[in-house]
Design a protein around this motif. Structure first.
Motif, short mmCIF file in Angstrom:
data_model
loop_
_atom_site.label_atom_id
_atom_site.label_comp_id
_atom_site.label_asym_id
_atom_site.label_seq_id
_atom_site.Cartn_x
_atom_site.Cartn_y
_atom_site.Cartn_z
N ALA A 57 0.83 -1.21 0.00
CA ALA A 57 0.00 0.00 0.00
C ALA A 57 0.87 1.26 0.00
O ALA A 57 0.60 2.21 -0.73
N LYS A 58 1.92 1.24 0.80
CA LYS A 58 2.82 2.39 0.87
C LYS A 58 3.48 2.62 -0.49
O LYS A 58 3.56 3.76 -0.97
N ALA A 59 3.92 1.56 -1.12
CA ALA A 59 4.57 1.68 -2.43
C ALA A 59 3.59 2.16 -3.50
O ALA A 59 3.98 2.88 -4.42
N LEU A 60 2.32 1.76 -3.37
CA LEU A 60 1.30 2.17 -4.34
C LEU A 60 0.67 3.51 -3.98
O LEU A 60 -0.14 4.04 -4.75
N GLU A 65 -5.65 0.09 4.63
CA GLU A 65 -6.99 -0.39 4.94
C GLU A 65 -7.72 -0.84 3.68
O GLU A 65 -8.48 -1.80 3.70
N THR A 66 -7.48 -0.15 2.57
CA THR A 66 -8.09 -0.54 1.30
C THR A 66 -7.67 -1.95 0.93
O THR A 66 -8.50 -2.77 0.52
N LEU A 67 -6.39 -2.25 1.09
CA LEU A 67 -5.92 -3.60 0.78
C LEU A 67 -6.42 -4.61 1.80
O LEU A 67 -6.73 -5.75 1.45
N TYR A 68 -6.53 -4.21 3.07
CA TYR A 68 -7.05 -5.12 4.09
C TYR A 68 -8.49 -5.51 3.77
O TYR A 68 -8.88 -6.67 3.94
N VAL A 69 -9.29 -4.56 3.29
CA VAL A 69 -10.68 -4.87 2.91
C VAL A 69 -10.67 -5.82 1.72
O VAL A 69 -11.41 -6.82 1.71
N GLN A 70 -9.83 -5.56 0.73
CA GLN A 70 -9.75 -6.42 -0.44
C GLN A 70 -9.34 -7.84 -0.06
O GLN A 70 -9.80 -8.81 -0.66
#
Length: 163
Positions: A57-60, A65-70
């Motif tokens: 997420a940091k690199a993107l 949290e967006t990735l955690y939901v995904q």
């Protein structure tokens, strides 16, 4: 690996990587993971840890949290709460005490407005029509001098000493 929705996560990561115009290798380097490992995540073959998701997420430049939901690690409602807390904690213009006070107020509002299972799905803090009597301070029952009301007796009976 069936417990997490890794296929959708991988597709989402690939879309985010392409939107950021990064190659697989560039994202892997920026996130500190190996190229083959990232490829396996994108293809839905690997289940990344929360720590790896945070690095990605940091690199993107998106919220973890967006990735955690995904990935199915975090519920959408929890995400909203977490993001609100993160924004408050990250604000450089307010001090730590102010941040803690804001978080306490936020939590009290959430509890007040949470659905009440005993009363159906109505938030417990929703207005019921009763409201605060006109001319009184909310929650005190005391007269509001600004409204021109004074309690029985003199206006100074209920006055608090000024500091």
């Amino acid at each position: 690996m069936a417990s997490l929705n890794v296929g959708t996560l991988g597709e989402f990561l690939r879309e985010q990587r392409r939107s950021a115009q990064l190659s697989l290798r560039q994202l892997a380097d920026a996130a500190g993971v190996s190229n083959p490992y990232l490829s396996q995540i994108e293809r839905g073959l690997r289940k990344p840890s929360a720590e790896i998701l945070q690095q990605l997420a940091k690199a993107l430049r998106i919220s973890a949290e967006t990735l955690y939901v995904q990935a199915g690690i975090l519920d959408e409602r929890e995400r909203d709460e977490t993001e609100t807390r993160s924004v408050i904690l990250a604000d450089p213009l307010i001090n730590e005490r102010q941040k803690q006070v804001l978080l306490q107020i936020y939590e009290s509002f959430r509890k007040e407005n949470a659905p009440d299972p005993a009363a159906g799905d109505t938030p417990s803090g929703a207005p019921t029509g009763a409201g605060t009597p006109a001319g009184t301070y909310a929650g005190t029952g005391k007269a509001d001098p600004a409204a021109g009301d004074t309690p029985s007796g003199s206006a100074d009976d209920d006055a608090e000493p000024s500091i």
